[in-house]
Design a protein around this motif. Structure first.
Motif, PDB file in Angstrom:
ATOM      1  N   PHE A 147       0.916  -1.301  -0.016  1.00  0.00           N
ATOM      2  CA  PHE A 147       0.018  -0.025   0.135  1.00  0.00           C
ATOM      3  C   PHE A 147       0.788   1.415   0.064  1.00  0.00           C
ATOM      4  CE2 PHE A 147      -2.257   3.482   1.685  1.00  0.00           C
ATOM      5  CZ  PHE A 147      -3.285   3.517   0.951  1.00  0.00           C
ATOM      6  N   TYR A 148       0.518   2.132  -1.172  1.00  0.00           N
ATOM      7  CA  TYR A 148       1.490   3.400  -1.043  1.00  0.00           C
ATOM      8  C   TYR A 148       0.447   4.418  -0.850  1.00  0.00           C
ATOM      9  CZ  TYR A 148       4.767   0.949  -4.467  1.00  0.00           C
ATOM     10  OH  TYR A 148       5.620  -0.054  -4.868  1.00  0.00           O
ATOM     11  N   ASP A 149       0.783   5.247   0.125  1.00  0.00           N
ATOM     12  CA  ASP A 149       0.289   6.556   0.548  1.00  0.00           C
ATOM     13  C   ASP A 149       0.823   7.601  -0.450  1.00  0.00           C
ATOM     14  OD1 ASP A 149       2.382   7.522   1.808  1.00  0.00           O
ATOM     15  OD2 ASP A 149       1.525   7.139   3.598  1.00  0.00           O
ATOM     16  N   TYR A 159      15.887  -4.003 -13.040  1.00  0.00           N
ATOM     17  CA  TYR A 159      15.877  -3.365 -11.876  1.00  0.00           C
ATOM     18  C   TYR A 159      14.698  -2.388 -12.124  1.00  0.00           C
ATOM     19  CZ  TYR A 159      20.071  -4.265  -9.402  1.00  0.00           C
ATOM     20  OH  TYR A 159      21.022  -4.924  -8.396  1.00  0.00           O
ATOM     21  N   HIS A 160      13.683  -2.195 -11.187  1.00  0.00           N
ATOM     22  CA  HIS A 160      12.714  -1.352 -11.215  1.00  0.00           C
ATOM     23  C   HIS A 160      12.419  -0.938 -10.066  1.00  0.00           C
ATOM     24  CE1 HIS A 160      11.357  -5.562  -9.932  1.00  0.00           C
ATOM     25  NE2 HIS A 160      10.356  -4.920  -9.373  1.00  0.00           N
ATOM     26  N   GLY A 161      11.364   0.104  -9.974  1.00  0.00           N
ATOM     27  CA  GLY A 161      10.920   0.966  -8.810  1.00  0.00           C
ATOM     28  C   GLY A 161       9.859   1.925  -8.981  1.00  0.00           C
ATOM     29  N   GLY A 183      -4.652   6.724  -2.426  1.00  0.00           N
ATOM     30  CA  GLY A 183      -3.510   5.684  -2.294  1.00  0.00           C
ATOM     31  C   GLY A 183      -3.467   4.654  -3.371  1.00  0.00           C
ATOM     32  N   ARG A 184      -2.452   3.945  -3.205  1.00  0.00           N
ATOM     33  CA  ARG A 184      -2.292   2.939  -4.422  1.00  0.00           C
ATOM     34  C   ARG A 184      -2.014   1.424  -3.529  1.00  0.00           C
ATOM     35  NH1 ARG A 184       2.501   0.820  -7.192  1.00  0.00           N
ATOM     36  NH2 ARG A 184       1.709  -0.040  -9.043  1.00  0.00           N
ATOM     37  N   ILE A 185      -2.521   0.512  -4.493  1.00  0.00           N
ATOM     38  CA  ILE A 185      -2.321  -0.887  -3.959  1.00  0.00           C
ATOM     39  C   ILE A 185      -1.532  -1.496  -5.115  1.00  0.00           C
ATOM     40  CG2 ILE A 185      -3.234  -3.247  -3.389  1.00  0.00           C
ATOM     41  CD1 ILE A 185      -5.501  -1.749  -1.989  1.00  0.00           C
ATOM     42  N   MET A 231      14.723   1.649  -6.510  1.00  0.00           N
ATOM     43  CA  MET A 231      15.212   0.335  -7.350  1.00  0.00           C
ATOM     44  C   MET A 231      15.714  -0.765  -7.018  1.00  0.00           C
ATOM     45  SD  MET A 231      14.387   1.699 -10.565  1.00  0.00           S
ATOM     46  CE  MET A 231      15.558   1.127 -11.895  1.00  0.00           C
ATOM     47  N   HIS A 232      15.155  -2.026  -7.415  1.00  0.00           N
ATOM     48  CA  HIS A 232      15.624  -3.217  -6.936  1.00  0.00           C
ATOM     49  C   HIS A 232      15.160  -4.189  -8.012  1.00  0.00           C
ATOM     50  CE1 HIS A 232      11.257  -3.027  -6.219  1.00  0.00           C
ATOM     51  NE2 HIS A 232      11.333  -4.294  -6.207  1.00  0.00           N
ATOM     52  N   GLN A 233      15.970  -5.413  -7.705  1.00  0.00           N
ATOM     53  CA  GLN A 233      15.564  -6.586  -8.637  1.00  0.00           C
ATOM     54  C   GLN A 233      14.458  -7.533  -7.718  1.00  0.00           C
ATOM     55  OE1 GLN A 233      19.507  -7.870  -9.139  1.00  0.00           O
ATOM     56  NE2 GLN A 233      19.245  -8.039 -11.309  1.00  0.00           N
TER      57      GLN A 233
HETATM   58  C1  SIN Z   1       7.692  -3.878  -6.375  1.00  0.00           C
HETATM   59  O1  SIN Z   1       8.355  -3.906  -7.300  1.00  0.00           O
HETATM   60  O2  SIN Z   1       7.738  -4.277  -5.381  1.00  0.00           O
HETATM   61  C2  SIN Z   1       6.438  -3.086  -6.305  1.00  0.00           C
HETATM   62  C3  SIN Z   1       6.241  -2.369  -7.899  1.00  0.00           C
HETATM   63  C4  SIN Z   1       5.005  -1.601  -7.927  1.00  0.00           C
HETATM   64  O3  SIN Z   1       4.411  -0.978  -6.845  1.00  0.00           O
HETATM   65  O4  SIN Z   1       4.467  -1.459  -9.077  1.00  0.00           O
END
Ligand code: SIN
Ligand code: MN
Length: 207
Positions: free
Chosen positions: A114-116, A179-181, A197-199, A123-125
């Motif tokens: 959950f993103y407020d 890598y993504h984030g 917010g976002r799920i 960035m991570h794999q």
């Molecule tokens: C993630 O890569 O852990 C989350 C990616 C996303 O929130 O779209």
């Protein structure tokens, strides 16, 4: 084994397939209702990194194992930090997996982030899974998020795309370890979640 037809994504960036608007608003609402039940059984918690830093997203999981991070590091665990089993992955979520990756094994883990308005994800794999031949499927619900896609090693040029509610991503094949984030959330861009917010759901074959 006869391979099933894979659907065609509307966009492909650096090998990441994006199915824009795959879930209509009724499907999104049904999924949110199922996730409320998941969160009732496995409440959201704010993970900390091994260095003791709080992450900005809140998390929970469904499935046989859930991804957790605490002072001992990050790993898949068969139980919620409070001790109970994770609830099962909702059928509607499993159905999305079967639709977009019909030839993959079924997932045993569904991370719910959950993103407020201020939350981000560095960035991570995704590389903690036992079988990296199996794809990762990610479902976006609620406010728009700026998703950044990099390379198979840290650094270098990146490309970004806004993910909207109902979009589904497949990170697999040659792009499995990209890598993504998430750089930021566009607060108030969706009315799906009453408090905003976002799920994000991340489905994986962890074990
Ligand atoms: C993630 O890569 O852990 C989350 C990616 C996303 O929130 O779209
Ligand atoms: Mn990830």
């Amino acid at each position: 084994m006869v391979k099933k037809m894979e659907p065609t994504p509307s966009l492909c960036i650096r090998g990441v397939s994006i199915f824009q608007g795959l879930l209509d608003s009724a499907a999104q609402m049904e999924m949110v209702a199922a996730l409320r039940e998941v969160a009732r059984m496995a409440p959201f918690f704010r993970p900390v990194t091994s260095r003791g830093q709080s992450m900005s997203v809140r998390m929970t999981s469904a499935g046989q194992v859930g991804w957790v991070s605490d002072r001992r590091g990050y790993r898949y665990e068969p139980r919620h930090p409070e001790g109970s089993n994770w609830p099962p992955i909702p059928e509607s979520v499993l159905a999305v997996w079967s639709q977009v990756v019909p030839n993959a094994r079924m997932p045993d883990s569904c991370l719910v982030n959950f993103y407020d308005a201020d939350a981000r994800m560095g960035m991570h794999q995704d590389r903690d899974e036992a079988d990296l031949e199996q794809p990762v499927v990610s479902i976006s619900l609620g406010d728009d998020a700026l998703f950044r896609i990099g390379n198979l090693t840290r650094g270098g040029k990146t490309e970004s795309v806004w993910l909207k509610s109902g979009d589904v991503l497949v990170i697999g094949g040659a792009a499995r370890l990209v890598y993504h984030g998430i750089d930021r959330i566009r607060a108030g861009s969706s009315k799906l979640l009453p408090d905003g917010g976002r799920i994000n759901l991340t489905l994986r074959v962890a074990r």
